[in-house]
Design a protein around this motif. Structure first.
Motif, mmCIF file in Angstrom:
data_model
loop_
_atom_site.group_PDB
_atom_site.id
_atom_site.type_symbol
_atom_site.label_atom_id
_atom_site.label_comp_id
_atom_site.label_asym_id
_atom_site.label_seq_id
_atom_site.Cartn_x
_atom_site.Cartn_y
_atom_site.Cartn_z
ATOM 1 N N PRO A 1 4.471 48.145 30.848
ATOM 2 C CA PRO A 1 3.347 47.994 31.787
ATOM 3 C C PRO A 1 3.597 46.978 32.888
ATOM 4 O O PRO A 1 3.063 47.127 34.001
ATOM 5 C CB PRO A 1 2.195 47.546 30.862
ATOM 6 N N ILE A 2 4.396 45.963 32.630
ATOM 7 C CA ILE A 2 4.707 44.982 33.665
ATOM 8 C C ILE A 2 5.596 45.605 34.742
ATOM 9 O O ILE A 2 5.534 45.215 35.915
ATOM 10 C CB ILE A 2 5.388 43.753 33.029
ATOM 11 N N GLN A 3 6.402 46.580 34.369
ATOM 12 C CA GLN A 3 7.337 47.200 35.303
ATOM 13 C C GLN A 3 6.781 48.442 35.987
ATOM 14 O O GLN A 3 7.439 48.993 36.872
ATOM 15 C CB GLN A 3 8.620 47.584 34.559
ATOM 16 N N ARG A 4 5.579 48.867 35.614
ATOM 17 C CA ARG A 4 5.108 50.174 36.061
ATOM 18 C C ARG A 4 4.848 50.228 37.560
ATOM 19 O O ARG A 4 5.297 51.154 38.248
ATOM 20 C CB ARG A 4 3.844 50.584 35.290
ATOM 21 N N PHE A 5 4.119 49.300 38.107
ATOM 22 C CA PHE A 5 3.748 49.390 39.523
ATOM 23 C C PHE A 5 4.938 49.187 40.456
ATOM 24 O O PHE A 5 5.001 49.847 41.504
ATOM 25 C CB PHE A 5 2.612 48.409 39.831
ATOM 26 N N PRO A 6 5.894 48.321 40.158
ATOM 27 C CA PRO A 6 7.113 48.326 40.987
ATOM 28 C C PRO A 6 7.829 49.668 41.005
ATOM 29 O O PRO A 6 8.383 50.070 42.036
ATOM 30 C CB PRO A 6 7.972 47.236 40.328
ATOM 31 N N GLN A 7 7.804 50.395 39.878
ATOM 32 C CA GLN A 7 8.404 51.732 39.858
ATOM 33 C C GLN A 7 7.626 52.694 40.744
ATOM 34 O O GLN A 7 8.215 53.487 41.497
ATOM 35 C CB GLN A 7 8.448 52.253 38.421
#
Length: 587
Positions: free
Chosen positions: A233-239
């Protein structure tokens, strides 16, 4: 509930709403008309109800626990690629396929956490793990799963009609511009460090829990640990941002999806920036806790855990120790903590021996700190060029340079050689005979080569100094009891890092001055109060929450020793002492 903002001494007002700001940002990067933007913003999505303009101003504060049936709502699937598509249409279709695949993988990861970890732990006996701790570890994951489950339903509908509409930007705006998305992800990120600490502690104290995590990892097809799943979830929006950037690059300016994509990128980048700030604050809090555990003094440990100490900045720096002959004795990596009133230098042990390797393979184990020295901030001074004559030298260009002893010694040797070669060149000019390798031209070439080496060495010294942070800190008193200052030298990762350290140290010391002590003064009923002689250094915006009344008038007494007006928000009052103003804010 309505919200007002009282801006004190900053005079920053904005008449643009959030949507207007997004529209303005989007129009800066596209030639599409404003009408298309408005249509993209008000477009209805079946599973989301947008806030009505005549409502009470409340945004959604939570999620309903809705179960999504895969039979009624199958996952999105692209139909076979039709013929006659342009190259841009083909690329956009491939990017859409990447969005669908990554979202499906992300949902499966969330589902694995909830079904394979949370559910068995909640159903297991209390000797495995306390139910309260289970809820703390998986805090807000269910809400995140609900959010993306609904997004997948809308995504499936949009994918089904892709070959007719080719629009995806407005769907991201409608799905992730809600305040509840920011709140849920913020809560999860703020709790992430605490969740990992609970998992590590449970692994060390509960062998059954450790065995449970090992079996789950061994039985999974990809062998991903619980930490590897929970960090997604921490990496989701950058993806998401990377995928939408690729989609925007391959979208013509006249395309109907151009402006919605620009709006979606603005929304997601703003959201990611806020979440990054939340994670930065959470990481700082974790650093303070880790540092507090490393301190042997109980009283200092207590102060670190109180609100009196705040972490301003911390970074890994390379400390260099020099000998009496300017030789480098040793260089070791240290971590330096800048608190609001203290500077702390610690040794970092990346592999604490107390943690078994099987635990560290499942959950990242934080470093163990050993305090090297701790000094008050007011007794710390930054030593820059010109403040001492230890390594100062006037170069051939007339500039004052300050560098490491070894580089400075090499510079002196080059300057000595240049002086000798210039003398030799003068002597060569007096020769009567003609020699192949001994003439004025050759000697001049030697001089030019040495001058070039001197310039390069001066640049090397200056570049080294740009990353060199030299601090004067109090040491142990000498035998007679007089205070002694010692010099510590750190190499920062970059020149920007050094500038950041110098500025933060300077501002932190200014904030400790008595005239900048935080506090408010209120006028008593009789109008008598003590007048300050100085202005506060720092200003901020003060949020004021009021009940849902139609009209509201707020008043506050502000002290200012200077004659000024607050842009029409303040009205002078003769009943107050000189320098005080009434601030009236109308809703």
């Amino acid at each position: 509930m309505s919200t007002l903002t009282l801006v004190i001494l900053s005079f920053c007002t904005s008449g643009l709403s959030q949507v207007q700001q997004l529209v303005k940002a989007a129009r800066n990067g596209t030639k599409d008309s404003l009408e298309k933007t408005k249509l993209a913003m008000i477009r209805k999505v079946s599973f989301l109800q947008r806030k009505d303009s005549t409502g009470d101003g409340k945004d959604d504060t939570g999620y309903m626990n809705v179960s999504v049936c895969e039979l009624k709502h199958p996952p999105p699937q692209l139909c076979p690629m039709p013929e006659g598509l342009s190259s841009q249409q083909v690329v956009r279709r491939l990017i859409l396929s990447s969005i669908v695949q990554s979202e499906s993988s992300y949902l499966n990861s969330l589902k694995r956490i909830l079904q394979e970890y949370q559910k068995p732990l909640l159903e297991s006996p209390n000797w495995m793990l306390n139910i309260k701790k289970v809820h703390q570890i998986f805090y807000r994951l269910q809400e995140i799963y609900q959010c993306h489950s609904m997004f997948q339903i809308a995504l499936a509908s949009r994918v089904a009609e892709w070959d007719h509409s080719e629009r995806i930007g407005d769907l991201f705006v409608a799905s992730f511009s809600k305040l509840m998305v920011l709140n849920v992800y913020s809560d999860y990120i703020n709790n992430f460090t605490n969740a990992m600490a609970l998992i590590k502690k449970a692994c060390m104290s509960k062998p059954a829990f450790l065995e449970f995590l090992k079996k789950k990892q061994a039985s999974s097809p990809d062998r991903i640990t619980l930490y590897g799943l929970m960090v997604k979830p921490i990496q989701r929006f950058p993806q998401f941002i990377l995928l939408l950037q690729d989609m925007l690059k391959n979208t013509p300016e006249s395309h109907s999806d151009r402006l919605p994509l620009q709006l979606a990128l603005t929304e997601l980048e703003t959201l990611a920036e806020k979440l990054n700030e939340q994670k930065r604050l959470a990481d700082q809090e974790a650093e303070i806790q880790q540092l507090a555990h490393s301190m042997g003094d109980r009283s200092f440990n207590k102060l670190l855990n109180s609100d009196q100490r705040q972490l301003i900045h911390c970074e890994l720096l390379m400390e260099t120790v020099y000998g009496d002959k300017s030789q480098v004795l040793k260089s070791k990596e240290r971590k330096v903590f800048l608190l609001n009133d203290t500077l702390i230098c610690v040794n970092v042990n990346l592999k604490p021996p107390a943690v078994p390797p099987d635990i560290s393979s499942l959950v990242p184990v934080g470093p163990k700190y050993t305090v090297k020295w701790c000094v008050p901030l007011l007794h710390t001074h930054v030593m820059e060029v010109g403040q001492d004559s230890m390594y100062v030298h006037s170069s051939t260009s007339g500039k004052m340079v300050l560098g490491p002893p070894k580089l400075y010694q090499e510079l002196e040797e080059l300057q000595h050689d240049l002086a000798v070669v210039e003398e030799v060149s003068l002597l060569v000019g007096t020769l009567h005979g003609v020699y192949q390798n001994l003439n004025t031209t050759v000697s001049q070439d030697w001089c030019l080569a040495l001058q070039r080496l001197i310039r390069l060495k001066e640049e090397e010294i200056q570049n080294a100094n740009k990353c060199r942070l030299r601090l004067s800190i109090p040491g142990k008193p000498d035998k007679s009891g007089h205070p002694v200052s010692i010099m510590v030298v750190f190499n920062t990762p970059s020149p920007i890092s050094k500038i950041s350290w110098v500025n933060r140290l300077h501002l932190a010391k200014i904030a400790l001055r008595q005239e900048n002590a935080p506090g408010w003064e209120c006028a008593e009923e009789d109008g008598k109060t003590k007048t300050r002689l100085t202005c506060p250094l720092l200003t901020c915006k003060l949020p004021v929450f009021s009940p849902g009344a139609h009209t509201l008038k707020l008043q506050a007494a502000l002290h200012s020793p200077f004659q000024s007006s607050l842009l029409g928000f303040c009205t002078a009052s003769t009943s107050l002492p000189q320098g005080y103003l009434w601030v009236s804010v109308l809703q």
